[in-house]
Design an enzyme around this catalytic site. Structure first.
Site, PDB file in Angstrom:
ATOM      1  N   TYR A   1       0.578  -1.322  -0.064  1.00  0.00           N
ATOM      2  CA  TYR A   1       0.157   0.282   0.311  1.00  0.00           C
ATOM      3  C   TYR A   1       0.682   1.723   0.196  1.00  0.00           C
ATOM      4  CZ  TYR A   1      -4.284  -3.133   1.348  1.00  0.00           C
ATOM      5  OH  TYR A   1      -4.280  -4.365   1.460  1.00  0.00           O
TER       6      TYR A   1
ATOM      7  N   GLY B   1     -17.222   0.660  -0.860  1.00  0.00           N
ATOM      8  CA  GLY B   1     -17.520   2.138  -1.101  1.00  0.00           C
ATOM      9  C   GLY B   1     -19.093   2.120  -1.808  1.00  0.00           C
TER      10      GLY B   1
ATOM     11  N   GLY C   1     -17.993  -3.297  -0.426  1.00  0.00           N
ATOM     12  CA  GLY C   1     -17.989  -2.956  -1.766  1.00  0.00           C
ATOM     13  C   GLY C   1     -17.480  -1.420  -2.557  1.00  0.00           C
TER      14      GLY C   1
END
Ligand SMILES: NC(=O)c1ccc[n+]([C@@H]2O[C@H](COP(=O)([O-])OP(=O)(O)OC[C@H]3O[C@@H](n4cnc5c(N)ncnc54)[C@H](OP(=O)(O)O)[C@@H]3O)[C@@H](O)[C@H]2O)c1
Length: 298
Positions: free
Chosen positions: A38, A191, A189
């Protein structure tokens, strides 16, 4: 993840990200999930800074095994080689600024390196005191059987939400039978299930969702049907759609956890409060009748 990668909002700077993580701890959140990929690497540093002085209050999870080949286009490779696992663990410890990692996941099985070799190297990190427990992300049941013969699986992290139910019949029961947690990623999901992504939404190339079939314009428009049904139930309950989506995930078993991501205090508070919502059998049945989504996950 979203604070550094994928859906990062540039108006949320590092200071705000650190403050948000610390607010979450104060609200009782005790499990944080990151990964070396990330950023790459920047999210672990952010989490490390936010946790300084608070380390003993939380379960800290990070991951190894995905390598960014091109950050601008989100092109990844997989690397499960033992030497990569060992070097990556040391690098994660240093970026996080901690002596040990509570939960260390294999982010994806490397198709080239036998998973037994990767897992044996990870078990070596437990023996060395660098890692407490092992987890694996998006494995098949066959892969779970192979690795658990070498060292116990403490957690499986795979996508699960109202529109991603793929693991309910195999991996979720495997976890229950083997004393492992099932950690549902993207429980909102990404958002979509919150209703915040309307039919006209478009994602630029800097947003990871632009790469996903479910977020193509035509899928976003067709999948509004799902959103409307979740919203209708949420309104009747006096809750938000996000809270209903999280309550559904948490209803899948005592061993099922949800790890929603957000960059906003308002959403954080809502999501924490969702842990108190218990859906009735009728509400669960209504959610089970939702149509399958248009578009593949990846
Ligand atoms: N193992 C894996 O391969 C994998 C893959 C993906 C994610 N993960 C992990 O799972 C975590 C969560 O996944 P995720 O971030 O992909 O998906 P998510 O939690 O399903 O969705 C995050 C999105 O929902 C929005 N949101 C959050 N709470 C909301 C609310 N109450 N109302 C309206 N919108 C809300 C966020 O907006 P804002 O950002 O604007 O707040 C963000 O766009 C990540 O942080 C990461 O640690 C793991």
């Amino acid at each position: 993840m979203g604070l550094s990668w994928g859906y990062r909002d540039p108006s949320v700077d590092e200071r705000a990200g650190i403050a948000l993580i610390q607010d979450a701890i104060d609200l009782g959140v005790d499990h944080f999930d990151t990964a070396d990929v990330y950023g790459p690497f920047t999210n672990e540093k952010l989490v490390g800074r936010a946790l300084a002085g608070r380390r003993d209050r939380i379960v800290l999870a990070t991951k190894v095994g995905l390598v960014v080949e091109d950050a601008a286009t989100y092109r990844y490779g997989r690397n499960g080689r033992p030497e990569h696992v060992r070097a990556s663990c040391d690098a994660s410890l240093s970026r996080l600024g901690v002596d040990d990692i509570d939960l260390y996941y294999l982010h994806r099985v490397d198709p080239v390196t036998p998973v037994e070799e990767t897992w044996t190297a990870m078990a070596g990190l437990v023996a060395a005191g660098k890692v407490r427990w092992l987890g694996i992300s998006e494995p098949s049941v066959a892969e779970l059987d192979r690795v658990s013969a070498i060292h116990p699986v403490t957690a499986v992290q795979s996508e699960m939400s109202l529109w991603t139910r793929d693991h309910l019949e195999d991996v979720v029961p495997w976890c229950a039978a083997h004393g492992a947690a099932f950690v549902a990623f993207s429980p909102l999901g990404r958002g979509f299930l919150t209703g915040a992504i309307g039919s006209g939404a478009r994602f630029g190339p800097e947003d990871f969702r632009s790469k996903l079939p479910r977020f193509r314009p035509e899928a976003v428009a067709e999948n509004q049907l799902l959103v409307e049904r979740v919203r209708a139930l949420a309104e009747r309950r006096g809750a938000t759609s996000a809270q209903i989506a999280l309550a559904w995930v948490l209803s899948r078993g005592e061993h099922v956890l949800a790890i929603p991501g957000t960059q906003r205090r308002r959403y954080l508070e809502q999501n924490v409060a969702a842990a108190e919502i218990v859906l009735s059998p009728e509400e669960l049945a209504e959610l089970d009748r939702l149509p399958a989504p248009v578009g593949a996950r990846y």
